[in-house]
Write an enzyme that holds these catalytic residues in place. Structure first.
Site, mmCIF file in Angstrom:
data_model
loop_
_atom_site.group_PDB
_atom_site.id
_atom_site.type_symbol
_atom_site.label_atom_id
_atom_site.label_comp_id
_atom_site.label_asym_id
_atom_site.label_seq_id
_atom_site.Cartn_x
_atom_site.Cartn_y
_atom_site.Cartn_z
ATOM 1 N N HIS A 18 0.742 -1.266 0.039
ATOM 2 C CA HIS A 18 0.097 0.021 -0.110
ATOM 3 C C HIS A 18 0.849 1.246 0.098
ATOM 4 O O HIS A 18 2.030 1.266 -0.174
ATOM 5 C CB HIS A 18 -1.002 0.045 1.100
ATOM 6 C CG HIS A 18 -0.272 -0.096 2.437
ATOM 7 N ND1 HIS A 18 0.290 1.055 2.927
ATOM 8 C CD2 HIS A 18 -0.384 -0.990 3.701
ATOM 9 C CE1 HIS A 18 0.722 0.712 4.193
ATOM 10 N NE2 HIS A 18 0.285 -0.497 4.586
ATOM 11 N N HIS A 21 4.026 1.459 2.373
ATOM 12 C CA HIS A 21 5.382 0.947 1.685
ATOM 13 C C HIS A 21 6.052 1.739 0.681
ATOM 14 O O HIS A 21 7.025 1.793 0.347
ATOM 15 C CB HIS A 21 4.838 -0.554 1.394
ATOM 16 C CG HIS A 21 4.241 -1.405 2.537
ATOM 17 N ND1 HIS A 21 2.891 -2.027 1.948
ATOM 18 C CD2 HIS A 21 4.530 -1.792 3.233
ATOM 19 C CE1 HIS A 21 2.482 -2.621 2.989
ATOM 20 N NE2 HIS A 21 3.442 -2.586 3.973
ATOM 21 N N CYS A 126 1.953 -10.683 21.256
ATOM 22 C CA CYS A 126 1.018 -9.837 20.166
ATOM 23 C C CYS A 126 1.303 -10.432 18.822
ATOM 24 O O CYS A 126 2.679 -10.578 18.415
ATOM 25 C CB CYS A 126 1.090 -8.454 20.319
ATOM 26 S SG CYS A 126 0.227 -7.830 18.621
ATOM 27 N N CYS A 129 2.236 -8.032 16.013
ATOM 28 C CA CYS A 129 3.711 -7.649 16.363
ATOM 29 C C CYS A 129 4.579 -8.751 16.226
ATOM 30 O O CYS A 129 6.073 -8.298 16.029
ATOM 31 C CB CYS A 129 4.077 -6.709 17.436
ATOM 32 S SG CYS A 129 2.731 -5.319 17.462
ATOM 33 N N CYS A 143 -2.169 -4.248 23.413
ATOM 34 C CA CYS A 143 -0.963 -3.988 22.460
ATOM 35 C C CYS A 143 -1.088 -2.519 21.901
ATOM 36 O O CYS A 143 -2.048 -2.073 21.399
ATOM 37 C CB CYS A 143 -0.729 -4.843 21.424
ATOM 38 S SG CYS A 143 0.170 -4.277 19.900
ATOM 39 N N HIS A 146 -1.657 -2.554 18.011
ATOM 40 C CA HIS A 146 -3.031 -3.137 17.305
ATOM 41 C C HIS A 146 -4.156 -2.976 18.135
ATOM 42 O O HIS A 146 -5.271 -3.272 17.827
ATOM 43 C CB HIS A 146 -2.726 -4.529 17.178
ATOM 44 C CG HIS A 146 -1.644 -4.927 15.999
ATOM 45 N ND1 HIS A 146 -0.491 -4.777 16.434
ATOM 46 C CD2 HIS A 146 -1.705 -5.145 14.525
ATOM 47 C CE1 HIS A 146 0.464 -5.030 15.214
ATOM 48 N NE2 HIS A 146 -0.525 -5.259 14.349
ATOM 49 N N LYS A 300 -4.008 6.022 11.090
ATOM 50 C CA LYS A 300 -2.695 5.327 10.492
ATOM 51 C C LYS A 300 -3.264 4.492 9.331
ATOM 52 O O LYS A 300 -4.322 3.693 9.613
ATOM 53 C CB LYS A 300 -1.889 4.702 11.386
ATOM 54 C CG LYS A 300 -0.923 3.787 10.667
ATOM 55 C CD LYS A 300 -0.043 2.968 11.454
ATOM 56 C CE LYS A 300 1.021 2.448 10.599
ATOM 57 N NZ LYS A 300 1.720 1.117 10.934
ATOM 58 N N LYS A 303 -2.952 -1.996 6.747
ATOM 59 C CA LYS A 303 -3.687 -3.186 6.353
ATOM 60 C C LYS A 303 -5.102 -3.713 7.255
ATOM 61 O O LYS A 303 -5.964 -4.195 7.061
ATOM 62 C CB LYS A 303 -2.846 -4.231 5.836
ATOM 63 C CG LYS A 303 -1.939 -4.794 6.683
ATOM 64 C CD LYS A 303 -0.518 -5.369 5.963
ATOM 65 C CE LYS A 303 0.797 -5.270 6.636
ATOM 66 N NZ LYS A 303 1.660 -5.705 5.748
HETATM 67 O O1 ME8 Z 1 7.293 -4.171 10.003
HETATM 68 N N1 ME8 Z 1 2.758 5.301 6.724
HETATM 69 O O2 ME8 Z 1 6.924 -5.004 7.678
HETATM 70 P P1 ME8 Z 1 5.453 -4.269 7.290
HETATM 71 C C1 ME8 Z 1 4.456 5.289 6.443
HETATM 72 N N2 ME8 Z 1 8.504 -6.947 8.371
HETATM 73 N N3 ME8 Z 1 5.086 4.206 6.173
HETATM 74 C C2 ME8 Z 1 4.393 2.897 6.319
HETATM 75 C C3 ME8 Z 1 2.888 2.667 6.851
HETATM 76 C C4 ME8 Z 1 2.026 4.199 6.959
HETATM 77 N N4 ME8 Z 1 0.994 4.265 7.423
HETATM 78 N N5 ME8 Z 1 2.482 1.586 6.873
HETATM 79 C C5 ME8 Z 1 3.540 0.897 6.304
HETATM 80 C C6 ME8 Z 1 7.436 -4.891 8.936
HETATM 81 N N6 ME8 Z 1 4.503 1.690 6.308
HETATM 82 C C7 ME8 Z 1 8.593 -5.883 8.918
HETATM 83 C C8 ME8 Z 1 9.716 -5.269 8.666
HETATM 84 S S1 ME8 Z 1 12.613 -5.006 8.638
HETATM 85 C C9 ME8 Z 1 13.821 -5.991 8.690
HETATM 86 C C10 ME8 Z 1 11.166 -6.009 9.055
HETATM 87 C C11 ME8 Z 1 6.168 1.264 5.708
HETATM 88 O O3 ME8 Z 1 4.953 -4.659 5.991
HETATM 89 C C12 ME8 Z 1 7.098 1.867 6.637
HETATM 90 O O4 ME8 Z 1 8.135 1.747 6.105
HETATM 91 O O5 ME8 Z 1 4.655 -3.897 8.525
HETATM 92 C C13 ME8 Z 1 7.009 0.821 7.789
HETATM 93 O O6 ME8 Z 1 8.009 0.776 8.618
HETATM 94 C C14 ME8 Z 1 6.932 -0.376 7.094
HETATM 95 O O7 ME8 Z 1 6.161 -0.245 5.981
HETATM 96 C C15 ME8 Z 1 6.471 -1.543 7.827
HETATM 97 O O8 ME8 Z 1 6.126 -2.539 6.940
#
Ligand code: ME8
Length: 653
Positions: A18, A21, A126, A129, A143, A146, A300, A303
């Site tokens: 989304h 990312h 959680c 997380c 949490c 969440h 925020k 997903k």
């Molecule tokens: O945390 N606003 O993966 P994830 C801005 N797999 N950036 C956002 C966002 C938002 N509303 N939502 C997501 C994980 N992001 C782990 C990471 S790393 C070794 C492991 C972006 O799929 C932002 O970069 O939940 C956030 O830190 C990341 O997606 C979390 O992605």
């Protein structure tokens, strides 16, 4: 050659990518491009995080095996990035065999040196997380991420002695003020280290509970905790540990690198990861760059909340470069920002259509008119010309410095100062007056000064808007080539970049104005109900308040010209609109749309000599672009066309 290594988080594959990312990944791409332009050996790394409970649950829900499910979603991330013009060099999946072997080597190293021990642990877990929370960290027993109640789990597990490295990390953060930036996240990390003894990190899960993970090399009944596995990707992607001692290998070439994350994953990156690196005897990363959240209606985007924006759809709708520009300009790096169709429309219309697009459009069309599209020679420059160039150079230096400090929005803001100054300079120098007075030398100097400064701005924008930057450079007769050396500072250093006499684009239409989304358009003040009248019979001026006087110089800004209607037809998607091809004496007819279908038949319009406002920024109306406006007069009998019996293109003054 100096190297630069920028990483994004590796994203969970439990749902489609989304806008959140996309933001992090577009910023990483922009930084990589910026450092390439500085002459550095720049590499960008991204990928997907595929182990753990969360993924198993999502796969179950989709009725797929974890492997088939992760293959599919990881493929979606990988396929998306090039469509957003993201030029990554490496894409890692934590299910890659090479990654698994490297994580096992890291675990074995820490185990052998006594930094991993076996023990019993009970905590609030959680699943969202994938981590345990302490009592203190929970908010009203929930949490904090969440807002769900975690499960209390007690089991035997392996632990990493994180507390052993607590003081060393605290010192490192104190001694290196920009190790975690911006400042507020550094303070947050320090608070975690100063709030008492860190709990050791549970780095395993028993296979009786979870099998979808990397098996511990020293106990086949356990798999690695997903975060331990995931964080290691930043070095395993570079071939560590096989090339740890190879001075010319990828690892030594790029590590230590820069990380980019949002604030949700500050703790794993600011605390777990550096202590893991310290334990393994690996240098710490250079900076942890932490940004805020994209919010939708103050919440925020995520997903799990189901309020996500599809980045590909948004880029398709608003234009890819407009979308990239908006994301980087709108979010003050570190703080939260709000996404809405209205905020993107307002930003794009103001900065791209009105400021940058309009500058290119008006200067190129004047150059076409006065110099047959050839680059005019530069004569003696006066103070105003020199000041304009000095402004651009200063802004460009600021832009580079701010980029380096991760103040990306401010960097773009700095670059917009000369863009606005150039539009003002056009108004003040009034090339049309110089043309009328026959002062060709001065006219040439003014346009050449503008073209050179426009080139610099266009060039500097490449990291943020690669396609538009390349188009602008090509329009100025100097297509983007390969970068060599410190191209960013070089472009500032030299005063002239363009070739006198070279034919350049006669027109430019980079960023058409966007229509304000209907449901979000600011409400118009309600008009009082009036007795029904035939719409056409109302003279337009009758119900309008008298207009305030305008300065003569403002009136002069209008480019009114005679246009000959070459073709006219109904707009394919709007009953009230007609579509015209109109000759304004520019060699190529313009497409103009007008809401006069109720008053005129298209076939009666052909051949008419109408009055056109020729310097309005292009605007998209119902899918077609309009490049001007036809003037009409309201009358009791309907609408009358303003006509003038003069050749196409004749100015009206
Ligand atoms: O945390 N606003 O993966 P994830 C801005 N797999 N950036 C956002 C966002 C938002 N509303 N939502 C997501 C994980 N992001 C782990 C990471 S790393 C070794 C492991 C972006 O799929 C932002 O970069 O939940 C956030 O830190 C990341 O997606 C979390 O992605």
């Amino acid at each position: 050659m100096k190297s630069y290594y920028i990483t994004t988080p590796i994203y969970y594959v439990n749902a489609r990518p989304h806008l959140g990312h996309a933001y992090t990944t577009i910023v990483a791409d922009t930084l990589k491009r910026f450092h390439r332009m500085l002459g550095e050996d720049a590499r960008m790394q991204t990928g997907t995080d595929e182990h753990g409970d969360k993924i198993v649950k999502a796969a179950d829900k989709a009725g797929m095996t974890p492997q088939a499910f992760t293959d599919e979603i990881s493929g979606q991330f990988r396929a998306l990035w090039p469509q957003l013009n993201i030029d990554y060099d490496g894409f890692i999946r934590t299910t890659d065999e090479a990654h698994k072997r490297s994580v096992q080597a890291l675990l074995q190293r820490l185990y052998d040196q006594g930094d991993i021990y076996f023990g019993e642990y009970g905590g609030h877990y959680c699943y969202g997380c994938e981590r345990f929370y302490t009592e203190k960290e929970l908010v009203d027993g929930m949490c904090p991420q969440h807002l769900t109640k975690p499960d209390y789990i007690s089991e035997k597990n392996y632990f990493f002695k994180m507390s052993k490295y607590q003081e060393q990390l605290r010192r490192h953060i104190l001694d290196n003020p920009d190790f975690i930036r911006p400042e507020r996240y550094r303070s947050e990390a320090l608070a975690m280290l100063e709030g008492g003894v860190l709990e050791d990190l549970c780095i395993s899960r028993p296979k009786s509970r979870l099998t979808w993970g990397i098996e511990l090399p020293f106990d086949k009944d356990y798999v690695s905790y997903v975060w331990f596995d995931a964080l290691a990707n930043y070095i395993t992607a570079l071939g560590w540990p096989d090339n740890e001692d190879d001075a010319s290998g990828t690892y030594r070439r790029y590590w230590p690198g820069e990380h980019l994350v949002a604030k949700d994953i500050l703790k794993p990156h600011g605390i777990f990861w550096p202590t893991m690196l310290m334990a393994a005897g690996i240098p710490l990363y250079k900076h942890l760059n932490v940004h805020g959240y994209w919010l939708v209606k103050d919440t925020k985007m995520s997903k799990s909340l189901g309020n996500v924006v599809d980045p590909l759809k948004a880029a398709g709708h608003f234009g890819l470069d407009a979308f990239r520009y908006f994301l980087i300009r709108e979010m003050n790096f570190g703080s939260d920002a709000s996404y809405s169709a209205e905020s993107i429309t307002t930003r794009v219309n103001a900065d791209l259509a009105n400021d940058l697009g309009n500058l290119f459009s008006r200067v190129l069309s004047m150059n076409a008119k006065y110099f047959e599209s050839k680059i005019p020679p530069l004569g003696d420059q006066d103070d105003a010309d020199l000041l304009l160039s000095e402004n651009t150079d200063n802004a460009a230096e600021n832009y580079i410095a701010l980029f380096g400090e991760m103040r990306l929005s401010q960097a773009l803001e700095a670059l917009w100062a000369p863009i606005r100054a150039m539009n003002k300079y056009v108004d003040e120098q009034a090339p049309w007056t110089l043309a009328k007075a026959g002062d060709t030398a001065r006219l040439g100097t003014v346009l050449r000064t503008l073209l050179e400064n426009m080139y610099k701005v266009a060039y500097l924008l490449w990291p943020v808007m690669p396609d538009s930057s390349a188009t602008m450079q090509a329009q100025l007769g100097r297509p983007q080539g390969e970068f060599s050396g410190d191209a960013l500072h070089d472009v500032i250093k030299y005063r002239m970049h363009l070739r006198t006499g070279l034919a350049i684009a006669p027109a430019s239409n980079l960023f058409p104005r966007l229509e304000m989304p209907r449901e979000e358009a600011p409400a118009k003040p309600e008009k009082k109900a009036k007795p029904a009248q035939p719409a056409a019979a109302q003279p337009a001026a009758a119900d309008e308040a008298p207009k305030s006087p305008v300065e003569f110089s403002d009136f002069q800004k209008l480019d009114l010209r005679v246009g000959v209607v070459l073709a006219a037809e109904k707009h394919p998607n709007a009953d009230k609109l007609l579509r015209f091809d109109i000759d304004l004496g520019e060699g190529k007819p313009r497409q103009i749309l007008s809401g006069i279908a109720a008053f005129f038949k298209p076939e009666d319009m052909v051949g008419k000599k109408v009055v056109v406002v020729a310097n309005l920024p292009p605007r998209k109306i119902r899918g077609l672009e309009s490049q001007g406006m036809i003037l009409t007069a309201g009358s009791a009998g309907g609408l009358a066309l303003l006509t003038a019996d003069a050749p196409a293109g004749s100015p009206i003054a």
